[in-house]
Design a protein around this motif. Structure first.
Motif, mmCIF file in Angstrom:
data_model
loop_
_atom_site.group_PDB
_atom_site.id
_atom_site.type_symbol
_atom_site.label_atom_id
_atom_site.label_comp_id
_atom_site.label_asym_id
_atom_site.label_seq_id
_atom_site.Cartn_x
_atom_site.Cartn_y
_atom_site.Cartn_z
ATOM 1 N N UNK A 1 10.832 -8.788 23.040
ATOM 2 C CA UNK A 1 10.142 -7.673 22.378
ATOM 3 C C UNK A 1 9.993 -7.978 20.872
ATOM 4 N N UNK A 2 8.818 -7.736 20.326
ATOM 5 C CA UNK A 2 8.609 -8.053 18.911
ATOM 6 C C UNK A 2 9.303 -7.010 18.043
ATOM 7 N N UNK A 3 9.630 -7.405 16.812
ATOM 8 C CA UNK A 3 10.354 -6.509 15.904
ATOM 9 C C UNK A 3 9.485 -5.332 15.481
ATOM 10 N N UNK A 4 10.148 -4.234 15.165
ATOM 11 C CA UNK A 4 9.448 -3.089 14.593
ATOM 12 C C UNK A 4 9.105 -3.439 13.151
ATOM 13 N N UNK A 5 7.911 -3.066 12.716
ATOM 14 C CA UNK A 5 7.535 -3.410 11.344
ATOM 15 C C UNK A 5 6.732 -2.299 10.668
ATOM 16 N N UNK A 6 6.968 -2.199 9.379
ATOM 17 C CA UNK A 6 6.270 -1.248 8.516
ATOM 18 C C UNK A 6 5.420 -2.097 7.570
ATOM 19 N N UNK A 7 4.110 -2.013 7.712
ATOM 20 C CA UNK A 7 3.197 -2.786 6.855
ATOM 21 C C UNK A 7 2.703 -1.902 5.710
ATOM 22 N N UNK A 8 2.925 -2.387 4.486
ATOM 23 C CA UNK A 8 2.413 -1.701 3.296
ATOM 24 C C UNK A 8 1.215 -2.507 2.804
ATOM 25 N N UNK A 9 0.048 -1.898 2.818
ATOM 26 C CA UNK A 9 -1.188 -2.597 2.439
ATOM 27 C C UNK A 9 -1.551 -2.278 0.993
ATOM 28 N N UNK A 10 -1.723 -3.323 0.203
ATOM 29 C CA UNK A 10 -2.170 -3.177 -1.183
ATOM 30 C C UNK A 10 -3.675 -2.897 -1.139
ATOM 31 N N UNK A 11 -4.014 -1.629 -1.036
ATOM 32 C CA UNK A 11 -5.407 -1.230 -0.858
ATOM 33 C C UNK A 11 -6.314 -1.674 -1.981
ATOM 34 N N UNK A 12 -5.807 -1.642 -3.208
ATOM 35 C CA UNK A 12 -6.638 -2.009 -4.358
ATOM 36 C C UNK A 12 -7.050 -3.468 -4.315
ATOM 37 N N UNK A 13 -6.089 -4.372 -4.062
ATOM 38 C CA UNK A 13 -6.449 -5.797 -4.047
ATOM 39 C C UNK A 13 -7.289 -6.130 -2.817
ATOM 40 N N UNK A 14 -7.019 -5.458 -1.694
ATOM 41 C CA UNK A 14 -7.789 -5.730 -0.472
ATOM 42 C C UNK A 14 -9.250 -5.295 -0.634
ATOM 43 N N UNK A 15 -9.443 -4.079 -1.161
ATOM 44 C CA UNK A 15 -10.814 -3.565 -1.295
ATOM 45 C C UNK A 15 -11.600 -4.392 -2.313
ATOM 46 N N UNK A 16 -10.958 -4.747 -3.427
ATOM 47 C CA UNK A 16 -11.634 -5.579 -4.440
ATOM 48 C C UNK A 16 -12.024 -6.935 -3.861
ATOM 49 N N UNK A 17 -11.105 -7.531 -3.095
ATOM 50 C CA UNK A 17 -11.375 -8.825 -2.459
ATOM 51 C C UNK A 17 -12.564 -8.713 -1.518
ATOM 52 N N UNK A 18 -12.588 -7.648 -0.726
ATOM 53 C CA UNK A 18 -13.696 -7.444 0.224
ATOM 54 C C UNK A 18 -15.020 -7.238 -0.511
#
Length: 358
Positions: A1-18
């Motif tokens: 079974x894969x580990x439980x994970x909490x992903x925190x997304x840096x929305x500002x850098x992701x949106x700018x990159x996109x």
């Protein structure tokens, strides 16, 4: 079974990159702001004129993340303004950055609205930056669940911690760069690439990877920027000391300890010479950074003052009060159907986000 994970997304850098990834060539190669504005109509947009190029890229990433990496918990953190507490400390903080272009600015507002509407928690404020919220989320929940930081921003590396299973999914400029890092670190252990479930262009940083790639441990990243500075955020650092930063930090641990050793040695010339000989012969620092590190001036920020201020500017806050529990960030709140509704309203083809099969 894969580990439980909490992903925190840096929305500002992701949106700018996109946004910058799919700009028309005319804007990419324009010489002036006026020339860029003439071609704004070529940016991907809905029938009503709403700009969508960044939203398109980010929604594609989010849908893929939910489908392939399947986080148990997820949060998006954004910058709301550059006029945070850091600019109160240093008015020139981020002073070299240009004004956010209008087509990107409008997509920030809309993206935050979409993310909230489809079931995600979005954290931002006038006082703090995205990475301060990321740091505070990590400190609040790292004892309960594995934390992953999805970003392009190397500041986030200071949160990586193997003991608590906090890792950074660093987005690389090209898939080739991510593959190169994979070969460097994973192929040695016989780990096949398809066994590592990571988003596109992403390489996972652990404490060891940070040490190998950056030359210091994760908890020393802010100290490193204290000495080297960070041009992207206009953090000054100490001019002329860049290459000596890593060996000094490996020896002394922090900026404060480096200066403590300097001040102790300054009591007499013999001690000071012995210290600089030690730097040269034992730490391999060919050009003594002593003069640059101890420079003082009324006119400019330099020496110890610059190092300590720069470290403060580069240090993420980890104590913002977050009045939510782990379950408030549950990925179960995600409503894929609402994404489809948004795509329709923005004239984005569903297949281009979800693929041909549902």
């Amino acid at each position: 079974m894969s580990e439980r994970k909490f992903v925190v997304v840096d929305g500002s850098s992701m949106l700018s990159t996109c946004y910058y990834a799919v700009l028309p060539r005319e804007i990419m190669f324009a010489k002036s702001e006026e020339e860029k504005q003439k071609h704004y109509d070529k940016i991907l947009h809905a029938k009503d004129g709403t700009y969508t190029n960044a939203i398109f890229g980010m929604l594609k990433m989010v849908v893929s993340l939910m489908k392939k990496q399947q986080p148990d918990h997820i949060a998006f953190v954004f910058d709301k303004t550059r006029d945070t507490f850091r600019r109160e400390l240093y008015p020139d903080y981020k002073g070299t950055r240009g004004v956010t272009p209008e087509p990107l600015k409008s997509q920030f507002v809309l993206m935050e609205k979409i993310l909230k509407d489809v079931g995600f928690q979005v954290l931002l404020s006038e006082q703090y930056e995205a990475d301060d919220y990321a740091g505070s989320l990590v400190m609040k929940f790292r004892e309960e669940i594995s934390m992953i930081l999805l970003t392009k921003d190397h500041d986030y590396l200071q949160l990586v911690n193997d003991e608590y299973n906090v890792r950074a999914w660093m987005v690389q400029s090209r898939q080739e760069k991510a593959d190169e890092l994979y070969k460097k670190y994973y192929s040695f252990y016989g780990v096949k690439k398809d066994e590592i479930n990571l988003p596109e262009k992403v390489f996972e940083y652990t404490s060891d990877t940070v040490l190998n790639e950056e030359g210091v441990r994760p908890e020393q990243i802010a100290d490193l920027k204290g000495i080297q500075g960070d041009p992207s955020d206009n953090i000054p650092g100490v001019k002329g000391v860049s290459s000596a930063a890593s060996p000094l930090l490996r020896e002394y641990g922090t900026v404060e300890e480096i200066y403590r050793s300097i001040h102790e040695a300054e009591s007499d010339k013999k001690s000071l010479k012995a210290l600089q000989d030690f730097w040269k012969n034992e730490l391999g620092i060919t050009r003594s950074p002593y003069k640059a590190m101890t420079k003082t001036s009324e006119e400019e920020l330099c020496g110890e003052k610059a190092a300590l201020l720069s470290k403060t500017l580069a240090t993420m806050k980890t104590d913002i009060p977050i009045d939510m529990e782990l379950e408030d960030f549950s990925a179960k709140a995600y409503q894929e159907e609402k994404v489809r509704i948004w795509l329709k309203s923005l004239d984005i083809k569903e297949a281009s986000i979800f693929g041909t099969g549902k």
